[in-house]
Structures are given as C-alpha cells and as structure tokens.
Design an enzyme around this catalytic site. Structure first.
Site, PDB file in Angstrom:
ATOM      1  CG  ASP A 135    -119.086  -4.430  30.722  1.00 34.05           C
ATOM      2  OD1 ASP A 135    -117.598  -4.197  30.102  1.00 34.05           O
ATOM      3  OD2 ASP A 135    -118.938  -3.047  31.889  1.00 34.05           O
ATOM      4  CG  HIS A 142    -113.488  -5.605  38.634  1.00 37.86           C
ATOM      5  ND1 HIS A 142    -113.160  -3.711  39.685  1.00 37.86           N
ATOM      6  CD2 HIS A 142    -114.742  -5.098  38.575  1.00 37.86           C
ATOM      7  CE1 HIS A 142    -114.252  -3.514  39.278  1.00 37.86           C
ATOM      8  NE2 HIS A 142    -115.560  -4.051  39.436  1.00 37.86           N
ATOM      9  NE  ARG A 151    -120.325 -11.101  47.958  1.00 35.97           N
ATOM     10  CZ  ARG A 151    -121.009 -10.120  46.563  1.00 35.97           C
ATOM     11  NH1 ARG A 151    -121.323  -8.853  46.650  1.00 35.97           N
ATOM     12  NH2 ARG A 151    -119.726 -10.263  45.421  1.00 35.97           N
ATOM     13  CD  GLU A 207    -116.062  -0.478  35.667  1.00 38.24           C
ATOM     14  OE1 GLU A 207    -116.985  -0.703  35.023  1.00 38.24           O
ATOM     15  OE2 GLU A 207    -116.003  -1.120  37.798  1.00 38.24           O
ATOM     16  CD  GLU A 209    -115.068  -2.660  31.529  1.00 39.91           C
ATOM     17  OE1 GLU A 209    -115.404  -3.648  30.641  1.00 39.91           O
ATOM     18  OE2 GLU A 209    -115.674  -2.391  32.019  1.00 39.91           O
ATOM     19  CG  ASP A 241    -118.678   0.407  32.336  1.00 44.70           C
ATOM     20  OD1 ASP A 241    -119.659   1.127  32.156  1.00 44.70           O
ATOM     21  OD2 ASP A 241    -118.495  -0.785  33.168  1.00 44.70           O
ATOM     22  NE  ARG A 245    -117.436   2.112  40.560  1.00 43.71           N
ATOM     23  CZ  ARG A 245    -117.389   0.888  40.046  1.00 43.71           C
ATOM     24  NH1 ARG A 245    -118.145   0.548  39.560  1.00 43.71           N
ATOM     25  NH2 ARG A 245    -116.124   1.297  39.125  1.00 43.71           N
ATOM     26  CD  GLN A 248    -122.313  -0.372  40.092  1.00 48.27           C
ATOM     27  OE1 GLN A 248    -121.294   0.812  39.752  1.00 48.27           O
ATOM     28  NE2 GLN A 248    -121.673  -1.470  39.929  1.00 48.27           N
ATOM     29  CE  LYS A 261    -121.682  -0.815  36.087  1.00 47.15           C
ATOM     30  NZ  LYS A 261    -119.432  -0.329  36.378  1.00 47.15           N
ATOM     31  CB  THR A 265    -119.088   3.584  26.670  1.00 49.19           C
ATOM     32  OG1 THR A 265    -119.813   2.970  28.418  1.00 49.19           O
ATOM     33  CG2 THR A 265    -117.977   2.241  27.673  1.00 49.19           C
ATOM     34  CB  THR A 363    -112.671  -3.269  35.757  1.00 47.70           C
ATOM     35  OG1 THR A 363    -113.955  -2.168  36.501  1.00 47.70           O
ATOM     36  CG2 THR A 363    -111.340  -2.573  36.954  1.00 47.70           C
ATOM     37  CD  GLU A 377    -111.016  -2.908  41.819  1.00 43.31           C
ATOM     38  OE1 GLU A 377    -110.427  -3.745  41.640  1.00 43.31           O
ATOM     39  OE2 GLU A 377    -111.485  -2.256  40.200  1.00 43.31           O
TER      40      GLU A 377
HETATM   41 CA    CA Z   1    -117.705  -2.517  34.103  1.00 43.65          CA
END
Ligand code: CA
Length: 434
Positions: A135, A142, A151, A207, A209, A241, A245, A248, A261, A265, A363, A377
């Site tokens: 991936d 994204h 950040r 996600e 994709e 995907d 979170r 993760q 993840k 999928t 993504t 997001e």
């Molecule tokens: Ca992904």
C-alpha cells in the site's frame, strides 16, 4: 502507451441489451474477473451489462483462436494469475475478439448467448491469488490533511515529494466486495489515556483507494525501468484499506502500520484492464513551483504526458438502520505519483513483482471536505462528527454500517465505464477479547 482501437468506438453497441447504457459495464469496458455460476466451480469471466461471459465455455465452444485463445484458456481456472503472466498482447487479442462476439449484429450471437450467466445469480471472487500486497501513500491531499492533524506547521514529511512512500501490506486478508468485515480487536491507547488496553477498535475507518493489479513481473534483482513500468499494469480496481485509527496511532512508531490495517482490505472483484482505460489516460498534474523534479529513475516524458488515470471516485455510507448518503467525491488525478512511478519505485531496489500482486495507491482525497477519502480527515480525527442524512452523527464507523466505493471514467467523445461495487458491512468485534 495507451492505444485506441475499435474497442473504444463510442458507436459500438452490444446485442446484450443490459450493456447498452450500462453505468459500469458497456461493451467498451469488458472487465475480467472470477465468478462461480449457481452450479459449478470458480472460473474466469468477462462482465457485459448485467451478464458474465464464461471464458472457459467460450474456449471449448471454439469461439477463440490464436492469442485470444491462449488468453481465454489462461483465464479458465479459479485465478487469473496465468492470464496475468502472459503480458499484454494475448489480453488485447482477447478484448478485440470479445468485441466481435458481443457487438450488435455479431454472427456469433447464437453461440455466445447460451454461455452468458446473469451476474445476479453468480458469486464473484477475488480475481487472483495475491502473493504480495503493498500500500502506497500517493494521495497528496490525504497526506497533507492527515499530517496537518498532527503537525500543523509541516504537514508533509520531508521525503514525501521525493520518494513514493509505501509499506508492505497483508495479502491474506484481501477479500472481494460483499464479504462483511469484522471489527478488529487490538491494543490501543488514545491520547488522553494513561495506559493501553486491548479490545474492539473504537475508531474504525475506511480509505478510498485504487488498486493496481500487476501483470507481467520482473526477475529478482532486475528493476523495471520507468519507461516500461506502465506496461506491467494488468488493470485497476477499487480498494478500501480499512483502518483502525486508535490501534494505528499507538502501534505505528517506528515501523508503520501493522495490525491496524492487516485485518481486512476490500477490493472490487472486476479488473478494469489497461486497454479499457486507454481513453481515460491523462497527463500527470504539473508539480507546483518549488516541488522537486522526480529523480531520473522515476521520470519518463511519456509517463508524465499520459501516465495518470482520470477516475471519478465516490464514498457512500449506509449507516446501520439509516439512509445511504454520499460522504465524498474525489478524483484519481489527485495522486502525486503515477501507477508507473509506483511500480518502478517498488522494483528499483531489486524486489521482484509477480503476476497477481496488488498495489494500493494510498487514500485519494481532494482539497475540500467533500472530497476526503477517509473519516479521519472528514471528522478531523473524530473531533468534528458529521451529521447523517437520516439523523444521528458519526465520528468513525459503527457496527452495521455499510461503506461502498464507486469509480467511473468519463471523457467527452467516449462511453463512460465503471468499476462496479466495492462494498462491505461492519460486523461486531469477536466477543470476550478484552
Ligand atoms: Ca492506505
């Protein structure tokens, strides 16, 4: 290089009535997949309208010869890997012969019609044995949106515009559209928690994709030059995907995603071939002023001028007990790297790709909230819940929610083609884990 031929002619129509004006599978598409009819084992097929052509049966009926026969015979079994290994020429011959068999006025109609199966009566399977799944993270907006959550001053990592970032995913848990996804249990720790705990993922996400299916591979130690990399794409699918979170955020440092993840999928089961996509190839969006040029091993003039693919994408949510609604609409042209660049980079260190390998693009999001390819997001990490059309809110997915991805290629002067469904419903986590 994208070649247009009579299989892309917008005037071409099929005697299969449901194919005329079909949202996904008109005669200009002819995607390849693996299906089981009501009585019989899995075998290769081609979607046409609401029907599926049985390639093994069509071969036995003597409808193919030469390269097209080689391709159809390679697709007769329960996996398309043998067809993928043949490279592009037999696949192109098969496509052109299928057009002859299925077009309006075809003298072969009486021979082909008994070999069609209504798709609604069939089970669709994964189209190939996936040896390896990788991936990427090629969705620029994204990466920016997610980076900004953590950040704000420097959302993109310093390597982002130099190297196509990716990680090795888990092939064993890739499944076809329609198969439910069980919420994983996992070790997670939210930012405001002092210690981690183990239990059902609380921040389950999707996600949006595209998946790239690899056709011909490369030998170990022999990189794929960027100028040849596009020719290794067998075709594309939609890919979700699924991402936990909270798991993760706790586990990813320093090696990247792992169990957050690897539990599932989902892919759309029909592979839209490189040939079908030819009219929808476009130039890679020019890099903004100040961005670095790709290093030479990732830069090819022809790939830059027609190596991107224009696919309009959509995410729909049907909340448990609620109404279906569109959460996002995006475009594959928002990818920062082309499929060829992902492939050339993957093989650049000598890693061998094999027929049936699956690469996720990462993504795909745009710059507006209406084009976010994940809830991470859309809800800004769960801080801003969305309001559902039928009432209620969502931060992340709840048990019983269904997520469905759609993809359509459109261009003036051509017939639109689509990817079919990439859909799954969330089941509760296995009990008793905590
Ligand atoms: Ca992904």
């Amino acid at each position: 290089m994208a070649v247009l031929d009579r299989s892309h002619d917008p005037a071409l129509t099929s005697w299969v009535a449901s194919a005329r004006g079909h949202a996904d599978f008109p005669i200009q598409n002819l995607p390849l997949g693996v299906f089981s009819p009501p009585a019989g084992p899995p075998r290769g097929g081609v979607a046409i309208g609401d029907d599926i052509v049985d390639l093994a049966a069509a071969s036995k009926a003597g409808l193919f010869k030469g390269e097209a026969l080689r391709a159809a015979q390679a697709a007769a079994g329960p996996m398309l890997n043998p067809l993928m290994a043949l490279g592009a020429a037999p696949r192109q011959a098969l496509r052109l012969r299928l057009v002859e068999l299925l077009e309006q006025g075809s003298p072969a109609r009486a021979d082909v019609e008994p070999l069609l199966h209504p798709a609604a009566d069939c089970v669709l399977h994964l189209p190939a044995h996936i040896g390896d799944y990788t991936d990427f993270y090629a969705g620029l907006h994204h990466a920016t949106n997610v980076g900004r959550l953590f950040r704000p001053d420097a959302p993109l990592p310093p390597n982002y515009k130099h190297v196509p970032i990716g990680y090795h995913g888990r092939a064993s848990s890739v499944r076809a559209s329609g198969e439910p996804v069980r919420r994983p249990n996992g070790q997670r720790k939210l930012a405001d928690e002092a210690v981690p705990s183990f239990g059902p993922a609380r921040n389950l996400d999707y996600e949006l994709e595209l998946g790239l299916w690899i056709g011909g591979g490369n030998a170990p130690g022999e990189p794929i030059p960027i100028g040849e990399a596009g020719g290794h794409v067998f075709g594309l699918c939609l890919l979700n995907d699924w991402s936990a979170r909270d798991v993760q955020a706790w586990e990813y440092q320093p090696l990247g995603p792992f169990l957050a993840k690897s539990f599932a999928t989902t892919v759309s089961p029909w592979i839209v071939t490189a040939e079908a996509l030819a009219p929808f190839r476009v130039a890679q969006a020019p890099r903004p002023d100040g961005d670095p040029a790709p290093l030479p091993y990732l830069l090819d003039p022809q790939d830059q001028s027609q190596g991107a693919v224009d696919v309009a994408l959509e995410v729909r949510l049907t909340p448990v007990g609620g109404l279906a609604q569109r959460l996002a609409a995006g475009h594959a042209t928002d990818l920062y790297w082309t499929p060829a660049q992902l492939i050339a980079h993957h093989a650049s260190g000598g890693c061998n790709l094999n027929p049936g390998d699956l690469l996720g693009t990462g993504t795909i999001s745009g710059v507006t909230p209406g084009s976010c390819g994940s809830l991470l997001e859309l809800t800004r990490g769960g801080r801003d819940p969305i309001t559902l059309a039928g009432g209620g809110t969502r931060r992340f997915l709840e048990d019983g929610d269904e997520v469905s991805l759609r993809g359509v290629c459109r261009r003036d002067g051509f017939i639109s083609i689509g990817f079919g469904e990439c859909r799954a419903t969330i089941l509760p986590a296995p009990a008793g884990a905590a």
